[in-house]
Design an enzyme around this catalytic site. Structure first.
Site, PDB file in Angstrom:
ATOM      1  N   GLY A 184     -78.654  -8.161 -10.184  1.00 19.53           N
ATOM      2  CA  GLY A 184     -77.366  -8.612 -10.705  1.00 19.53           C
ATOM      3  C   GLY A 184     -76.785  -7.594 -11.667  1.00 19.53           C
ATOM      4  O   GLY A 184     -76.607  -6.429 -11.327  1.00 19.53           O
ATOM      5  N   ASP A 185     -76.529  -8.047 -12.885  1.00 18.59           N
ATOM      6  CA  ASP A 185     -75.949  -7.165 -13.907  1.00 18.59           C
ATOM      7  C   ASP A 185     -76.976  -6.745 -14.956  1.00 18.59           C
ATOM      8  O   ASP A 185     -76.623  -6.290 -16.033  1.00 18.59           O
ATOM      9  CB  ASP A 185     -74.764  -7.857 -14.576  1.00 18.59           C
ATOM     10  CG  ASP A 185     -75.174  -9.083 -15.379  1.00 18.59           C
ATOM     11  OD1 ASP A 185     -76.232  -9.681 -15.080  1.00 18.59           O
ATOM     12  OD2 ASP A 185     -74.439  -9.451 -16.307  1.00 18.59           O
ATOM     13  N   GLU A 186     -78.259  -6.873 -14.640  1.00 23.54           N
ATOM     14  CA  GLU A 186     -79.318  -6.558 -15.603  1.00 23.54           C
ATOM     15  C   GLU A 186     -79.919  -5.184 -15.329  1.00 23.54           C
ATOM     16  O   GLU A 186     -80.312  -4.881 -14.206  1.00 23.54           O
ATOM     17  CB  GLU A 186     -80.415  -7.620 -15.529  1.00 23.54           C
ATOM     18  CG  GLU A 186     -79.922  -9.003 -15.862  1.00 23.54           C
ATOM     19  CD  GLU A 186     -80.961 -10.073 -15.596  1.00 23.54           C
ATOM     20  OE1 GLU A 186     -81.939  -9.809 -14.848  1.00 23.54           O
ATOM     21  OE2 GLU A 186     -80.797 -11.180 -16.121  1.00 23.54           O
TER      22      GLU A 186
END
Length: 174
Positions: free
Chosen positions: A143-145
């Site tokens: 994801g956005d990690e």
């Protein structure tokens, strides 16, 4: 092969093509002996396997790299972190770890679409890479990690400086 310990051998190696470029070849060599065991002649064959080797290298790279951002993928980051942690057992060896995620990333995807969200992620990945040292690792966990591994840091102040540099660069408009 000449002294009879092997009847044949095979090796994969790089060769210089007549045009000067490098190619991968699969060389097979065997010998034909007479009734007394003396070598009469050799049979050898070189097969150009460049396309196969390059495809294999691409697959190995894809297995370690996140296709969207070009960062190390989750499995590669975890393996590298395990390795780095194992090597920090001695005195004066430290590993800094930074966890980064994008605030309201779901909102970006919902409002502007996944193509824009992908552009945001690739831009941020590039910015983070530009904020770390050459031997540091930046990886996408999903994801956005993103996770940043900072092997060999000297102090928490050094980690904080890198983190602040990442935060400052990530805050720039995309």
């Amino acid at each position: 092969v000449l002294d009879g310990r092997l009847e044949a051998y095979r090796i994969v190696k790089q060769y210089v093509h007549a045009n000067g470029g490098l190619i991968w070849g699969d060389l097979s060599v065997s010998c034909i002996r007479d009734a007394h065991g003396a070598v009469e002649y050799f049979i050898s064959q070189i097969t150009d396997i460049t396309a196969h080797v390059e495809a294999e290298q691409r697959l190995q790279r894809l297995a370690r790299i996140d296709a969207l951002t070009g960062l190390a993928n989750r499995a590669e980051v975890i393996e590298s972190m395990d390795s780095a942690l194992a090597s920090t057992r001695g005195p004066r060896t430290r590993l800094g770890v930074l966890f980064c995620d994008v605030d309201d990333f779901k909102g970006i995807n919902d409002k502007f679409g996944h193509a824009v969200g992908d552009a945001v992620l690739t831009t941020l990945a590039s910015r983070i890479r530009n904020c770390v040292r050459e031997d540091d690792m930046v990886g996408r966990m999903g994801g956005d990690e993103m996770l940043v591994l900072l092997p060999g840091v000297h102090s928490i102040d050094e980690v904080t400086r890198i983190a602040e540099n990442i935060r400052r660069n990530a805050a720039e408009p995309v």
